[in-house]
Scaffold this motif. Structure first.
Motif, PDB file in Angstrom:
ATOM      1  N   PHE A 172      -3.018 -10.498  -9.854  1.00  0.00           N
ATOM      2  CA  PHE A 172      -3.341 -11.178  -8.598  1.00  0.00           C
ATOM      3  C   PHE A 172      -2.126 -11.946  -8.087  1.00  0.00           C
ATOM      4  CE2 PHE A 172      -4.753 -15.364  -6.925  1.00  0.00           C
ATOM      5  CZ  PHE A 172      -5.198 -14.930  -5.683  1.00  0.00           C
ATOM      6  N   ALA A 173      -1.442 -12.641  -8.999  1.00  0.00           N
ATOM      7  CA  ALA A 173      -0.264 -13.419  -8.614  1.00  0.00           C
ATOM      8  C   ALA A 173       0.754 -12.515  -7.925  1.00  0.00           C
ATOM      9  CB  ALA A 173       0.351 -14.079  -9.846  1.00  0.00           C
ATOM     10  N   LYS A 174       0.940 -11.368  -8.529  1.00  0.00           N
ATOM     11  CA  LYS A 174       1.917 -10.430  -7.999  1.00  0.00           C
ATOM     12  C   LYS A 174       1.520  -9.961  -6.602  1.00  0.00           C
ATOM     13  CE  LYS A 174       4.494  -6.455  -9.651  1.00  0.00           C
ATOM     14  NZ  LYS A 174       4.669  -5.495 -10.736  1.00  0.00           N
ATOM     15  N   ALA A 175       0.229  -9.764  -6.430  1.00  0.00           N
ATOM     16  CA  ALA A 175      -0.250  -9.239  -5.150  1.00  0.00           C
ATOM     17  C   ALA A 175      -0.229 -10.285  -4.044  1.00  0.00           C
ATOM     18  CB  ALA A 175      -1.670  -8.692  -5.316  1.00  0.00           C
ATOM     19  N   VAL A 176      -0.453 -11.512  -4.406  1.00  0.00           N
ATOM     20  CA  VAL A 176      -0.683 -12.515  -3.367  1.00  0.00           C
ATOM     21  C   VAL A 176       0.560 -13.333  -3.038  1.00  0.00           C
ATOM     22  CG1 VAL A 176      -1.412 -14.493  -4.782  1.00  0.00           C
ATOM     23  CG2 VAL A 176      -2.494 -14.109  -2.551  1.00  0.00           C
ATOM     24  N   ALA A 177       1.490 -13.451  -3.992  1.00  0.00           N
ATOM     25  CA  ALA A 177       2.574 -14.414  -3.833  1.00  0.00           C
ATOM     26  C   ALA A 177       3.686 -13.968  -2.897  1.00  0.00           C
ATOM     27  CB  ALA A 177       3.161 -14.741  -5.206  1.00  0.00           C
TER      28      ALA A 177
END
Ligand code: ATP
Ligand code: MG
Lengths: 226, 247
Positions: free
Chosen positions: B202-207
């Motif tokens: 998720f971090a990778k997708a959202v940041a």
């Protein structure tokens, strides 16, 4: 059956009722004062100052250690004798029950505030609510909900404990009952059973609805907090 | 030109003698999504709490649109209307319905029109898939639904930035997705956010930017691609290793 007749003879039943009213009056006034003063005590017990908390704690312990009857005697006989103040039995009773009720109520209310998670306060203020608003809209409503059953139970206990005031000469329901029994000692030797039975029903009629209410609220809360 | 929302300069935070954050400087630009990651206990939650004045700081400064965020000061109530915050635990008010939870701040703090607030509440609930839950109490909702409602509660004050502290950490796995989807959707629509999460995918997708915090310092900072695919520091590599099973 003459015992039952005695209960309703003349104005006996009315006298019992007015005795009951004395009981309720003492209890109600004391409970009212205890709620107000207890809220203050509860707030004081949460203050940062160690000295304030120690004083509150000491008050609580001293009040709790002694039986209410001893307090009644101290206030009614002690204060009246030594200071020469003219205090009626009923006033003395209200003072004593308020001292006691304040201690118990204060401790309840402190516990109520403490049982609301600190997160609730933080999420309120994070939304921009002031400290005061957070207490009014979020903390207090939750604390009071948690407390209502306990407050009702304490009130019931206070109502029952008022029976002691007959010992300092207040003519409450138990005393009236005793007077009626004494007056009919020869005509109706079994009056005691009926008179005390009636008083039992009277106490029941006052306290039972309260305890039902407290149970109902408790149930509702369980549902809300699940 | 970018508009700076939050500016943190040389922030120093300690609990007693225990130094938690040393000399942290970050600025958050409008529309930016920053993901803060780091090992447990490294001070991520504490950092977010410093940003909206829930914690006193012992050095440096935090400003929102140039206004200092000062712990315990009256000015905080005003500043906090520009900062939304969602915590890990469900912090909806249990004695209020979802709609009342959401409407509390707009009505009591921002003194907005009741009708307008009601309409926006329903609109936002619908947006996060909670249409029809307005009159439910929090305990009637699942964990995922509660967190989505909490997100709406922070959105409705129209904050300049939203701080999310591990909002899925207490959720059952099957509910994590529905909550993260809402956050991703917010990110796409340009909401400025600072997110603490342990969900690496998720971090990778959202940041837009990843900040790796360890030992009270910013150890590494970069785009998600840089950070996840080619971490520069040994500590970041070690940290990421512990997550490899989840990809
Ligand atoms: N109120 C407090 N008083 C004293 N120490 C605290 C307090 N709050 C947090 N700490 C300490 O500060 C450190 C950082 O805590 P923090 O909750 O910010 O970590 P975190 O990075 O959010 O961890 P996690 O990933 O487990 O949520 C921890 O060592 C914690 O024990
Ligand atoms: Mg944390």
């Amino acid at each position: 059956m003459e015992g039952l007749k005695i209960v309703f003879e003349g104005n006996n039943f009315l006298r019992l009722l007015s005795g009951l009213w004395v009981t309720i009056r003492i209890a109600l006034i004391s409970i009212g004062f205890s709620l107000i003063l207890g809220s203050l005590l509860g707030a004081a017990m949460r203050m940062k100052s160690k000295a304030v908390r120690a004083v509150c704690r000491a008050y609580l312990e001293i009040v709790r250690i002694m039986p209410q009857l001893v307090w009644l005697f101290i206030v009614f006989f002690g204060i009246v004798r030594t200071l020469g103040i003219n205090l009626s039995g009923e006033t003395s009773a209200i003072i004593v029950f308020t001292i006691w009720g304040t201690a118990e109520m204060g401790d309840l209310i402190r516990g109520g505030f403490e049982s609301v998670p600190v997160h609730q306060y933080e999420s309120s203020t994070s939304l921009g609510l002031t400290k005061f608003q957070a207490y009014i809209y979020v903390i207090f409503p939750q604390a009071i909900r948690l407390l209502i059953p306990n407050i009702i139970n304490l009130s019931t206990r206070m109502i029952k404990t008022t029976a002691l005031v007959s010992l300092i000469g207040v003519t409450e329901v138990l005393k009236v009952g005793k007077q009626i029994i004494d007056a009919n000692r020869f005509e109706a030797p079994n009056a005691a059973l009926w008179v005390y039975g009636t008083i039992f029903v009277m106490y029941f009629a006052v306290c039972f609805p309260l305890s039902m209410l407290s149970t109902a609220i408790e149930k509702k809360q369980k549902k809300l907090s699940a | 030109m970018a508009e700076t929302i939050i500016e943190v300069k040389n922030l120093h935070k300690q609990f007693g003698d225990n130094v938690i954050l040393k000399d942290i400087s970050i600025s958050v630009e409008k529309g930016e999504v920053i993901v803060l990651i780091g090992p447990s206990g490294c001070g991520k939650s504490t950092f977010l709490r410093c940003l909206n004045g829930l914690e006193p700081i012992q050095g440096g400064s935090v400003t929102l649109h140039g206004e200092p965020v000062l712990y315990g000061k009256k000015s905080l109530t005003k500043i906090r209307q520009h900062i939304g915050m969602v915590f890990q635990s469900y912090d909806l008010f249990p004695h209020m319905t979802i709609a009342q939870n959401i409407a509390l701040a707009p009505l009591k703090v921002q003194k907005r029109d009741k009708k307008e607030v009601e309409e926006e509440t329903l609109k936002l609930l619908d947006r996060v898939g909670l249409a029809g839950k307005a009159d439910s109490y929090p305990n009637e909702l699942s964990g995922g639904q509660k967190q989505r409602a909490a997100i709406v509660r922070s959105l409705i004050i129209h904050p300049d930035i939203i701080l999310l502290d591990e909002i899925t950490a207490a959720l059952d796995p099957e509910m994590v997705h529905e909550v993260l989807k809402v956050v991703l959707d917010l990110a796409k629509s340009g909401t400025t956010m600072m997110i603490v999460t342990h969900e690496m995918a998720f971090a990778k997708a959202v940041a837009d930017r990843v900040i790796f915090l360890d030992g009270g310092e910013i150890v590494e900072e970069g785009t998600p691609d840089e950070f996840f695919d080619a971490p520069k520091t040994e500590r970041a590599k070690q940290f990421l290793k512990t997550f490899t099973y989840s990809d």
